[in-house]
Design an enzyme around this catalytic site. Structure first.
Site: not given
Ligand SMILES: NCc1[nH]cc(CCC(=O)O)c1CC(=O)O
Ligand SMILES: [Zn+2]
Ligand SMILES: [Zn+2]
Length: 328
Positions: A251, A208, A121, A123, A198
């Site tokens: 998820k 986060r 990802c 982010c 997701k």
């Molecule tokens: N893309 C980022 C990502 N990859 C996994 C998670 C969440 C995993 C967790 O909460 O354990 C997230 C958070 C989001 O999308 O904000």
């Molecule tokens: Zn991620």
């Molecule tokens: Zn992300």
């Protein structure tokens, strides 16, 4: 009492109870999410995720070694860089000196039998904290986003990842990543696990915090699915199967058991993963701390529900506990 009324005779013994599930939890069903940061000596407690830390690469041997001894089979890596220049296209994601690529290489050498997946990802690496590249008006720019994600995925695979797992939810990224893996001659060497369904969930809060990946403005509702969206989830699962995903994921897990069950029906020939996310893990702990239930009993009940719904693989922060709790 009528003959057809009696069920209890079928599960009065521990062994006959064990025959009632189609499948039982096993150690190999668990994939452990770990946070890798760029201070090589780091071992930093994450307050909202009981027992979890951000690890530096030099700590991986002493942290992972005992778990491998207890039967740990797989991990999924999340990079948490602090000493880097985040930009619009997430350049630090595949920095060869960055935490993820360094960790892949180190783990491959230290633990040759350990299966290494990498979350893909942007982010954690973009200046704006969104999972893709943006247009000037702040909306997602899909085409360059999937190109960039494919580039990152290939670089993780080249470094030795057994599996790349895009969690960004950009349209078309599975096809783009599969194509890029094939073109890099890695198509048969690297598994593509799609976070297909997701949802835009409040349960990502602790993650986060841990990963420093909250968006700097807006939210993720234009790419993560609305919690009510059963139809969209089904379409996303079917699309990702067609686009070349090797594993489908749902998820979060516990609030979305119906989606796991749908995925098992829609993709019966694929392994099916679910992610017991950070907020679910924190909830189970919080309830146990409040005296609502016993932690271990609830950890079993939640994950057994996922298996009952159809999951064959569970990403969970409880993985180290299950290595102690399960026999095989
Ligand atoms: N893309 C980022 C990502 N990859 C996994 C998670 C969440 C995993 C967790 O909460 O354990 C997230 C958070 C989001 O999308 O904000
Ligand atoms: Zn991620
Ligand atoms: Zn992300």
């Amino acid at each position: 009492m009528d003959i057809s009324s009696i069920l209890q005779g079928g599960y009065q013994h521990p062994l006959s109870r064990s025959w009632q599930g189609r499948r039982q939890l096993t150690k190999s069903m668990f994939m452990y999410p770990i946070f890798i940061t760029d201070d090589p000596e780091a071992s930093v407690v994450i307050p909202t995720l009981p027992g979890q830390r951000r690890w530096g690469v030099n700590k991986l041997e002493s942290f992972i070694g005992p778990l491998v001894q207890k039967g740990l089979k797989s991990v999924i890596l999340f990079g948490v860089p602090f000493n880097c220049e985040k930009d619009g296209c997430g350049t630090p994601a595949d920095d060869p000196c960055g935490p993820v690529i360094q960790a892949i290489k180190k783990l491959r050498v230290l633990f040759p039998s350990l299966y290494i997946a990498c979350d893909v990802c942007l982010c954690e690496y973009t200046s704006h904290g969104h999972c893709g590249l943006l247009n000037d008006d702040g909306t997602i720019n899909t085409q360059p986003s999937v190109q960039r994600l494919a580039e990152v995925a290939v670089n993780y695979a080249k470094a030795g990842a057994h599996c790349v797992a895009p969690s960004d939810m950009m349209d078309g990224r599975i096809k783009a990543i599969k194509r890029a893996l094939i073109d890099a001659n890695l198509g048969s060497k690297c598994t593509l696990m799609s976070y297909s369904a997701k949802f835009a969930s409040a349960l990502y809060g602790p993650f986060r915090d841990a990963a420093g990946s909250a968006p700097s403005f807006g939210d993720r509702k234009c790419y993560q699915l609305p919690p009510t969206a059963k139809g969209l989830a089904r379409r996303a699962i079917q699309r990702d199967v067609v686009e070349g995903a090797d594993i489908i994921m749902v998820k979060p897990a516990l609030p979305y058991l119906d989606i796991i069950s749908d995925a098992a029906e829609l993709a019966p020939d694929h392994p099916l993963a679910c992610y017991q996310v950070s907020g679910e893990f924190a909830m189970v702990h919080a309830g146990a701390t409040a005296g609502v239930y016993d932690l271990k009993t609830m950890a079993f009940e939640t994950t057994e529900s996922m298996v009952r719904a159809g999951a064959t693989l569970i990403l969970s922060y409880f993985t180290p506990d299950f290595l102690d709790w399960l026999e095989t």
